[in-house]
Design an enzyme around this catalytic site. Sequence first.
Site, mmCIF file in Angstrom:
data_model
loop_
_atom_site.group_PDB
_atom_site.id
_atom_site.type_symbol
_atom_site.label_atom_id
_atom_site.label_comp_id
_atom_site.label_asym_id
_atom_site.label_seq_id
_atom_site.Cartn_x
_atom_site.Cartn_y
_atom_site.Cartn_z
ATOM 1 N N LYS A 170 19.866 88.060 48.131
ATOM 2 C CA LYS A 170 20.920 87.760 47.155
ATOM 3 C C LYS A 170 22.137 87.208 47.895
ATOM 4 C CE LYS A 170 23.327 90.108 43.328
ATOM 5 N NZ LYS A 170 23.516 91.411 42.642
ATOM 6 N N SER A 223 22.617 91.086 37.729
ATOM 7 C CA SER A 223 23.040 89.887 38.409
ATOM 8 C C SER A 223 22.094 89.404 39.511
ATOM 9 C CB SER A 223 24.435 90.124 38.999
ATOM 10 O OG SER A 223 24.387 91.135 39.991
ATOM 11 N N SER A 261 22.153 95.887 38.405
ATOM 12 C CA SER A 261 21.812 94.517 38.806
ATOM 13 C C SER A 261 20.554 94.346 39.634
ATOM 14 C CB SER A 261 22.977 93.882 39.554
ATOM 15 O OG SER A 261 23.899 93.406 38.610
HETATM 16 N N1 GLN Z 1 25.708 93.812 34.483
HETATM 17 C C1 GLN Z 1 26.632 94.737 35.067
HETATM 18 C C2 GLN Z 1 27.972 94.081 35.237
HETATM 19 O O1 GLN Z 1 28.113 92.998 34.815
HETATM 20 C C3 GLN Z 1 26.111 95.246 36.361
HETATM 21 C C4 GLN Z 1 26.314 94.308 37.471
HETATM 22 C C5 GLN Z 1 25.818 94.814 38.766
HETATM 23 O O2 GLN Z 1 25.100 95.816 38.826
HETATM 24 N N2 GLN Z 1 26.229 94.142 39.817
HETATM 25 O O3 GLN Z 1 28.893 94.626 35.772
#
Ligand code: GLN
Length: 479
Positions: free
Chosen positions: A70, A145, A169
């Site tokens: 990532k 994400s 994410s």
């Molecule tokens: N979807 C969640 C957010 O937007 C989690 C994101 C993540 O775990 N980095 O914060």
Amino acid sequence: MATADEVRSRRRSAEDTLADALTRVEAVDGRVGAFLEVTPDLAFQEARAADARVAAGEDLPLAGVPFAIKDNMWIAGREATCASRILRGFHPPADATAVSRLRRAGAVFVGRANMDEFAMGSSTENSSAQLTRNPHDLERIPGGSSGGSAAAVASGMVPAALGSDTGGSIRQPAACCGVVGFKPTYGRVSRYGLVAFASSLDQIGPLTRSVADAARVYRVVAGPDPLDSTTAGEDPADPESAAGRGVRGMRVGFLVEAEAEGLDDEVARNLGEARRLFESAGARVTPVSVPRAPEAIAIYYVVASAEASSNLARYDSVRYGPRPSCRDLASLYVESRTLGFGPEVKRRILLGTFALAAGYYEAYYGRAMRARAVLSHDFASAFEQVDVIVCPSIPTPAFKIGEKTEDPLTMYLSDIFTVPASLAGLPAITVPSGFSKAGLPLGLQILGPRFGEEPVFAAAGAFEREIALPDETPRGVRT
Ligand code: GLN
């Protein structure tokens, strides 16, 4: 892990393994868009180095395994942008600790995986660079994400990837794409070289095609690190053996609050099926309650945004980012951030700054932190009754691209089942649990107590064997 074991036993070279991975990337990534950048020259150097180490008799647990990383983790020699304009051209000074541990174990880095900008999002649509598509249906999101990491693994480009999980994410995109995704206990994996979003929540973890593979990657990256004072010294033991152990006699609690949420029909049916599978594998299945779990989303969006607003203050275009020519310091800040950050990142910074403002601190941040402590306590009591807690990973299968971009609150609800484990710092895994009628993947989530990775892997491995899903190439990436 089949790929590593072949290279270790010299049945196949790391170089050939990489060449095959690159052929697959070439064939399908034009459709999927998982990679922001593929770095074949560096990857071939790493593959040749892995082959040389194997030939010299080194025993490498991830020998020659091609990885997607990532884009919020540092890999020395490559850019790291968090899919943000503000970090374009940033070359990290070193490897992230997780990356250097993979390197030591013989891994090969194929490229940088797409993500929501600064890991804020649930669909990868917040990337400033490109869309990533779900390999099972190219009109749908891969989740986020870590959507690039999940899509790269699901479409067979790489056997493993690293993602980061702040509120889901790793687990949510893994579930959307039909792969395994694991978030370790907070403190298990060093955050050194992981670009910070919300420091009290961020954890690095693996996305793979099997539970045993996730256990192996996790074991390699876990452990204390002098470069991150929040890493824990607890022994990670042997999660890979735990994955083969089975669940006979284990107490498996199904989360009452998840079912009270008014589950989507297909998700409810899938969960019922999982209950039967655990019973037939010999587990003692019971209901278990975590009364404050439904408050997790509200707590999370205050805490995560507050920490993000503080962490992202460093992007001032002095140390990082493009530097527009400006009259004075204030306009430099304004112009670089206006150009450099996308709308969701700006929204989080505003929300977090508001929640931390002197007059509101107690009403929002202080209260959220107290509620977070109560939620952790609820989990601790629940784990006096059961060994693991089970609930769905996602409230619905992957949605259509564009469906939720105009409605951030609905988007935030995608994390309803993943955020509780993040706030309490617990280990949690998602395992593929079948498909919806429309052929979209669903995922089952298994949570353990703090540092309880072994029971999580035991339950996940048993579930994976019991459900025995066929290993088919997703529809959107058949050649
Ligand atoms: N979807 C969640 C957010 O937007 C989690 C994101 C993540 O775990 N980095 O914060």
